[in-house]
Design a protein around this motif. Structure first.
Motif, PDB file in Angstrom:
ATOM      1  N   ALA A 174       0.835  -1.209   0.000  1.00 36.02           N
ATOM      2  CA  ALA A 174       0.000   0.000   0.000  1.00 36.02           C
ATOM      3  C   ALA A 174       0.869   1.258   0.000  1.00 36.02           C
ATOM      4  CB  ALA A 174      -0.943   0.002   1.194  1.00 36.02           C
ATOM      5  N   MET A 175       1.931   1.268   0.799  1.00 32.11           N
ATOM      6  CA  MET A 175       2.824   2.426   0.836  1.00 32.11           C
ATOM      7  C   MET A 175       3.553   2.593  -0.495  1.00 32.11           C
ATOM      8  SD  MET A 175       4.418   2.736   4.672  1.00 32.11           S
ATOM      9  CE  MET A 175       5.107   1.106   4.776  1.00 32.11           C
ATOM     10  N   ASP A 176       4.034   1.480  -1.057  1.00 29.75           N
ATOM     11  CA  ASP A 176       4.751   1.543  -2.340  1.00 29.75           C
ATOM     12  C   ASP A 176       3.859   2.099  -3.452  1.00 29.75           C
ATOM     13  OD1 ASP A 176       6.965   0.522  -1.083  1.00 29.75           O
ATOM     14  OD2 ASP A 176       6.729  -1.530  -1.896  1.00 29.75           O
ATOM     15  N   GLU A 177       2.597   1.703  -3.445  1.00 28.97           N
ATOM     16  CA  GLU A 177       1.667   2.136  -4.491  1.00 28.97           C
ATOM     17  C   GLU A 177       0.931   3.423  -4.132  1.00 28.97           C
ATOM     18  OE1 GLU A 177      -0.942  -1.000  -5.680  1.00 28.97           O
ATOM     19  OE2 GLU A 177       0.700  -2.378  -6.139  1.00 28.97           O
ATOM     20  N   ARG A 178       1.211   3.945  -2.927  1.00 34.85           N
ATOM     21  CA  ARG A 178       0.555   5.162  -2.420  1.00 34.85           C
ATOM     22  C   ARG A 178      -0.969   5.032  -2.469  1.00 34.85           C
ATOM     23  NH1 ARG A 178       4.370  10.190  -3.723  1.00 34.85           N
ATOM     24  NH2 ARG A 178       6.318   9.057  -3.537  1.00 34.85           N
ATOM     25  N   LYS A 179      -1.420   3.919  -1.966  1.00 30.31           N
ATOM     26  CA  LYS A 179      -2.851   3.637  -1.883  1.00 30.31           C
ATOM     27  C   LYS A 179      -3.219   3.349  -0.439  1.00 30.31           C
ATOM     28  CE  LYS A 179      -3.471   1.580  -6.458  1.00 30.31           C
ATOM     29  NZ  LYS A 179      -3.873   0.361  -7.179  1.00 30.31           N
ATOM     30  N   ARG A 180      -4.502   3.383  -0.184  1.00 32.68           N
ATOM     31  CA  ARG A 180      -4.973   2.977   1.140  1.00 32.68           C
ATOM     32  C   ARG A 180      -4.843   1.465   1.240  1.00 32.68           C
ATOM     33  NH1 ARG A 180     -10.530   4.317   2.797  1.00 32.68           N
ATOM     34  NH2 ARG A 180     -11.020   3.109   0.952  1.00 32.68           N
ATOM     35  N   MET A 181      -4.563   1.012   2.449  1.00 30.79           N
ATOM     36  CA  MET A 181      -4.382  -0.415   2.672  1.00 30.79           C
ATOM     37  C   MET A 181      -5.637  -1.204   2.286  1.00 30.79           C
ATOM     38  SD  MET A 181      -2.385  -1.788   5.909  1.00 30.79           S
ATOM     39  CE  MET A 181      -2.947  -3.268   6.625  1.00 30.79           C
ATOM     40  N   VAL A 182      -6.796  -0.653   2.571  1.00 35.18           N
ATOM     41  CA  VAL A 182      -8.048  -1.352   2.258  1.00 35.18           C
ATOM     42  C   VAL A 182      -8.226  -1.498   0.754  1.00 35.18           C
ATOM     43  CG1 VAL A 182      -9.556   0.687   2.302  1.00 35.18           C
ATOM     44  CG2 VAL A 182     -10.483  -1.562   2.844  1.00 35.18           C
ATOM     45  N   ASP A 183      -7.758  -0.525  -0.026  1.00 38.16           N
ATOM     46  CA  ASP A 183      -7.880  -0.629  -1.481  1.00 38.16           C
ATOM     47  C   ASP A 183      -7.008  -1.758  -2.024  1.00 38.16           C
ATOM     48  OD1 ASP A 183      -9.654   1.505  -1.457  1.00 38.16           O
ATOM     49  OD2 ASP A 183      -8.075   2.991  -1.803  1.00 38.16           O
ATOM     50  N   VAL A 184      -5.796  -1.883  -1.489  1.00 39.53           N
ATOM     51  CA  VAL A 184      -4.907  -2.977  -1.902  1.00 39.53           C
ATOM     52  C   VAL A 184      -5.518  -4.312  -1.473  1.00 39.53           C
ATOM     53  CG1 VAL A 184      -2.614  -3.997  -1.595  1.00 39.53           C
ATOM     54  CG2 VAL A 184      -2.847  -1.520  -1.852  1.00 39.53           C
ATOM     55  N   ALA A 185      -6.024  -4.365  -0.254  1.00 38.72           N
ATOM     56  CA  ALA A 185      -6.632  -5.595   0.256  1.00 38.72           C
ATOM     57  C   ALA A 185      -7.832  -5.999  -0.586  1.00 38.72           C
ATOM     58  CB  ALA A 185      -7.050  -5.402   1.714  1.00 38.72           C
ATOM     59  N   THR A 186      -8.670  -5.044  -0.945  1.00 35.42           N
ATOM     60  CA  THR A 186      -9.844  -5.332  -1.772  1.00 35.42           C
ATOM     61  C   THR A 186      -9.425  -5.890  -3.124  1.00 35.42           C
ATOM     62  OG1 THR A 186     -11.037  -3.542  -0.669  1.00 35.42           O
ATOM     63  CG2 THR A 186     -11.946  -4.317  -2.756  1.00 35.42           C
ATOM     64  N   ALA A 187      -8.398  -5.289  -3.720  1.00 35.47           N
ATOM     65  CA  ALA A 187      -7.915  -5.768  -5.023  1.00 35.47           C
ATOM     66  C   ALA A 187      -7.406  -7.210  -4.910  1.00 35.47           C
ATOM     67  CB  ALA A 187      -6.817  -4.847  -5.546  1.00 35.47           C
ATOM     68  N   ILE A 188      -6.698  -7.516  -3.841  1.00 33.99           N
ATOM     69  CA  ILE A 188      -6.175  -8.879  -3.641  1.00 33.99           C
ATOM     70  C   ILE A 188      -7.328  -9.870  -3.496  1.00 33.99           C
ATOM     71  CG2 ILE A 188      -4.953 -10.378  -2.001  1.00 33.99           C
ATOM     72  CD1 ILE A 188      -3.048  -7.965  -1.514  1.00 33.99           C
ATOM     73  N   VAL A 189      -8.304  -9.531  -2.668  1.00 30.88           N
ATOM     74  CA  VAL A 189      -9.429 -10.434  -2.428  1.00 30.88           C
ATOM     75  C   VAL A 189     -10.227 -10.662  -3.711  1.00 30.88           C
ATOM     76  CG1 VAL A 189     -11.624 -10.717  -1.190  1.00 30.88           C
ATOM     77  CG2 VAL A 189      -9.600  -9.886   0.028  1.00 30.88           C
ATOM     78  N   LYS A 190     -10.499  -9.583  -4.449  1.00 26.55           N
ATOM     79  CA  LYS A 190     -11.282  -9.724  -5.688  1.00 26.55           C
ATOM     80  C   LYS A 190     -10.519 -10.511  -6.746  1.00 26.55           C
ATOM     81  CE  LYS A 190     -14.380  -5.876  -5.020  1.00 26.55           C
ATOM     82  NZ  LYS A 190     -14.924  -4.630  -5.518  1.00 26.55           N
ATOM     83  N   ALA A 191      -9.211 -10.278  -6.843  1.00 23.42           N
ATOM     84  CA  ALA A 191      -8.402 -11.048  -7.816  1.00 23.42           C
ATOM     85  C   ALA A 191      -8.388 -12.530  -7.430  1.00 23.42           C
ATOM     86  CB  ALA A 191      -6.983 -10.495  -7.863  1.00 23.42           C
TER      87      ALA A 191
END
Length: 197
Positions: A174-191
């Motif tokens: 999340a820090m590397d991509e400058r995104k919120r942690m929940v957004d990264v988590a959501t993308a992982i779960v959906k993928a």
């Protein structure tokens, strides 16, 4: 608070009685408030946005309907109930109606009592709005937590690491991509769900 709307389904005039009951508009008018009265749903929805508060001169059963209607229309003002012989029922079932109004006015109130009741109703309204906002924020945080927990479990399973290591990995991503942690988590779960189906 100076401008008030009185909502009533139909005028409360009992032709068999010679005594005209004290109405909220009469009582409030005598102590200096500007009062408008309506029994038309369309007019109520328009006027309710222009006044400082609304008084429901209705039975408790009708109050529940109007509280919901005003909520659906996002009318954002304090609501009070006019508790008088023509609106109060002796039925215990009516008392169980779930309503959310901010105060109660009665025909026996004097000027100072009315002013204080309206003052406390406005305060209660502000507190209620704050509680609703806090509840929404807590609900949102809980939803975020669910996505993060699901992503941690997926990462832990796929990479054969502990959940704390999965959390650190998620946080770093999340820090590397400058995104919120929940957004990264959501993308992982959906993928992951997409790959599983």
């Amino acid at each position: 608070m100076r401008s008030i709307l009185v909502i009533r389904v139909q005028p409360n005039l009992d032709s068999s009685s010679e005594v005209i009951p004290l109405t909220p508009e009469n009582l409030l008018g005598t102590v200096g408030y500007h009062v408008q009265v309506s029994d038309s749903e369309t007019e109520v929805m328009r006027l309710a946005r222009e006044v400082d508060a609304s008084i429901l001169h209705l039975s408790l059963v009708d109050v529940a309907y109007w509280v919901n209607r005003l909520g659906e229309e996002k009318v954002d003002t304090p609501l009070l109930w006019w508790c008088a012989p023509d609106t109060a029922s002796s039925s215990a079932n009516d008392c169980e109606v779930d309503t959310s109004f901010d105060g109660i006015l009665t025909p026996s109130m004097a000027g100072p009592e009315i002013h204080w009741t309206l003052h406390f109703a406005a305060r209660r309204y502000m507190e209620r709005k704050q509680w609703e906002q806090e509840r929404k924020q807590l609900h949102s945080k809980l939803e975020d937590r669910k996505w993060i927990d699901m992503a941690k479990a997926i990462l832990s399973d796929l990479k054969q690491i502990s959940e704390s290591e999965a959390y650190d990995l998620l946080r770093k991503k999340a820090m590397d991509e400058r995104k919120r942690m929940v957004d990264v988590a959501t993308a992982i779960v959906k993928a992951h769900q997409l790959l599983q189906s």
